[in-house]
Design a protein around this motif. Structure first.
Motif, short mmCIF file in Angstrom:
data_model
loop_
_atom_site.label_atom_id
_atom_site.label_comp_id
_atom_site.label_asym_id
_atom_site.label_seq_id
_atom_site.Cartn_x
_atom_site.Cartn_y
_atom_site.Cartn_z
N LYS A 26 -7.11 -2.50 0.54
CA LYS A 26 -7.90 -1.86 1.58
C LYS A 26 -7.76 -2.60 2.90
O LYS A 26 -7.70 -3.83 2.93
N ASN A 52 -9.56 -8.92 0.73
CA ASN A 52 -8.80 -8.35 -0.39
C ASN A 52 -8.71 -9.32 -1.57
O ASN A 52 -8.45 -8.91 -2.70
N THR A 70 0.83 -1.20 0.00
CA THR A 70 0.00 0.00 0.00
C THR A 70 0.87 1.26 0.00
O THR A 70 0.62 2.21 -0.75
N TYR A 91 -9.66 -3.65 5.84
CA TYR A 91 -11.02 -3.80 6.34
C TYR A 91 -11.05 -3.91 7.86
O TYR A 91 -12.07 -3.65 8.48
N THR A 104 -11.61 -8.28 -4.02
CA THR A 104 -11.82 -6.86 -4.37
C THR A 104 -12.08 -6.67 -5.85
O THR A 104 -12.70 -5.68 -6.25
N ASN A 131 -8.40 -9.11 6.46
CA ASN A 131 -7.84 -8.33 5.34
C ASN A 131 -7.41 -9.23 4.19
O ASN A 131 -7.61 -8.91 3.02
#
Length: 427
Positions: free
Chosen positions: A281, A300, A236, A283, A303, A296
């Motif tokens: 993201k 993901n 990220t 979560y 997504t 996560n």
């Protein structure tokens, strides 16, 4: 006092009683706070004090008082409140007293002079009392282990009952044998008790080794979760940095295209930048690595499937739930939902809630589905093609929920599948 055969047997079996007290105390209290030598000394004090009182006075009320005090001294080694220690001492003494009263009645000893020297001298009865009390302690220890969510297998239960009982019968046979001498009875008594002690010591050692191996496995799993979280956060951060660098370089071109009203070329540039902004993201950001990592990771993974995901996660950083249980529970719930959503056209929706409140873990998962839910013998079965290799998800969920004294509820109507789970934990 004359050291007759009964006195020798009493001293030998009283040493065994020290082990019995240890089993009872460790069943009540798990966390020791003193050094090993201090702990050992406290248990030795039980043997020394009770033996001394018996040899010098042998007065029941005095023996009872010394028993209670020395058992309480043993509890000081463990972390707990004074109230719980006093309650534990009372229970332990009652547990140890019951076999004595039972055997005394069976051997026709009904006279209990509380303030005078006793004259009970039945060697068989004495050994039966110690073996029964030991059996009682082992059973109680196993039950408490189950309460602590520790596995007690069938073999351990068989050994718990069979070994003390079988050695008891062997010992009674040796005592009743007319050819047995005083030294035979003393030596055989020592051997009988050593067999019991060493057998369960070896079993405890193997159990401790297994627990250490399990902890190592859990630690490895935890490290993997930390790694997954770090990789996700690193990706990220890198994507954001790359996007920031590109947008700075493209900013001048964007301004020129806007001024020149060349919107088609502007759309191409913006579209290219959007593709670069592939940010995973988060979560779940509770700080609980087991929870954050599995949620996560699973969410993901879908997504790009145009699933509308909504989450409500509110748990503390630590929970009194084994990591493997938490990962398996959440993983199975989300795997089932993800599989169901693959069969659904737009819109695809998934709602997942995980919350902790006053010793309760609340989980709610909702997703839409297409394939008809099938039941066999009142249980939902897998709709997957190779259902023989699947269908264990709900069973694993139910097993974990039962482990924490909880319950689960499943509802499905209007192509909406809902699972509600409640579990009870100490935090």
């Amino acid at each position: 006092m004359n050291f007759d055969l009964y006195t020798w047997i009493y001293l030998i079996t009283n040493c065994f009683s020290m082990i019995i007290v240890y089993k009872f105390v460790t069943a009540f209290f798990a966390e020791r706070i003193t050094k090993p030598i201090v702990c050992l000394t406290s248990y030795l004090s039980y043997f020394i004090c009770t033996s001394f009182v018996y040899i010098i006075w042998d007065i029941p009320v005095l023996t009872m008082s010394v028993n209670v005090v020395t058992i309480f001294v043993a509890t000081i080694n463990y972390k707990s409140s004074l109230k719980k220690k006093l309650v534990a001492v009372a229970y332990i003494y009652v547990f140890m007293l019951i076999p004595e009263l039972l055997v005394s009645a069976i051997t026709n000893y009904f006279n209990f002079p509380m303030f005078d020297s006793g004259y009970y001298n039945n060697i068989t009865g004495l050994i039966i009392v110690r073996i029964l009390t030991y059996l009682e302690a082992l059973i109680f220890y196993n039950v408490k282990s189950i309460k602590r969510h520790q596995t007690v297998g069938g073999i351990q239960w068989i050994a718990t009952i069979f070994i003390p009982v079988s050695t008891l019968f062997i010992k009674i046979f040796l005592i009743d044998s007319k050819t047995s001498t005083k030294s035979d009875i003393i030596v055989s008594t020592i051997i009988i008790f050593l067999i019991n002690l060493l057998t369960f010591y070896l079993y405890d050692s193997l159990s401790a080794s297994y627990i250490q191996k399990t902890k190592a496995t859990v630690l490895a799993k935890e490290r993997e979760m930390y790694y997954n979280q770090c990789v996700m956060m690193q990706e990220t951060a890198e994507n954001l940095q790359r996007f920031k660098h590109d947008i700075n370089n493209q900013f001048i071109s964007i301004k020129e295209l806007v001024s020149s009203e060349k919107y088609d070329e502007l759309k191409k540039i913006i579209s290219g930048l959007s593709e670069q902004l592939d940010i995973k993201k988060m979560y779940s950001t509770t700080g609980n690595i087991a929870v954050d990592s599995i949620i996560n990771y699973k969410l993901n993974s879908i997504t790009e499937s145009n699933v509308e995901i909504t989450t409500e996660i509110a748990v503390p950083e630590t929970l009194e739930v084994e990591i493997n249980d938490m990962v398996s529970l959440i993983g199975n719930i989300l795997d089932n939902a993800i599989y169901a959503l693959k069969e659904v056209g737009a819109p695809k929706k998934l709602y997942f809630k995980l919350a902790y409140n006053r010793g309760r873990i609340l989980i709610k998962e909702t997703n839409n589905y297409k394939t008809e839910i099938q039941y066999v013998n009142g249980e939902i079965v897998s709709a997957k093609d190779n259902s023989g290799e699947h269908g264990f998800g709900l069973k694993n969920i139910e097993k974990i929920v039962n482990k924490y004294n909880g319950y689960s509820e499943i509802n499905h109507s209007s192509n909406i599948f809902t699972m509600n789970i409640l579990m009870f934990v100490n935090n």
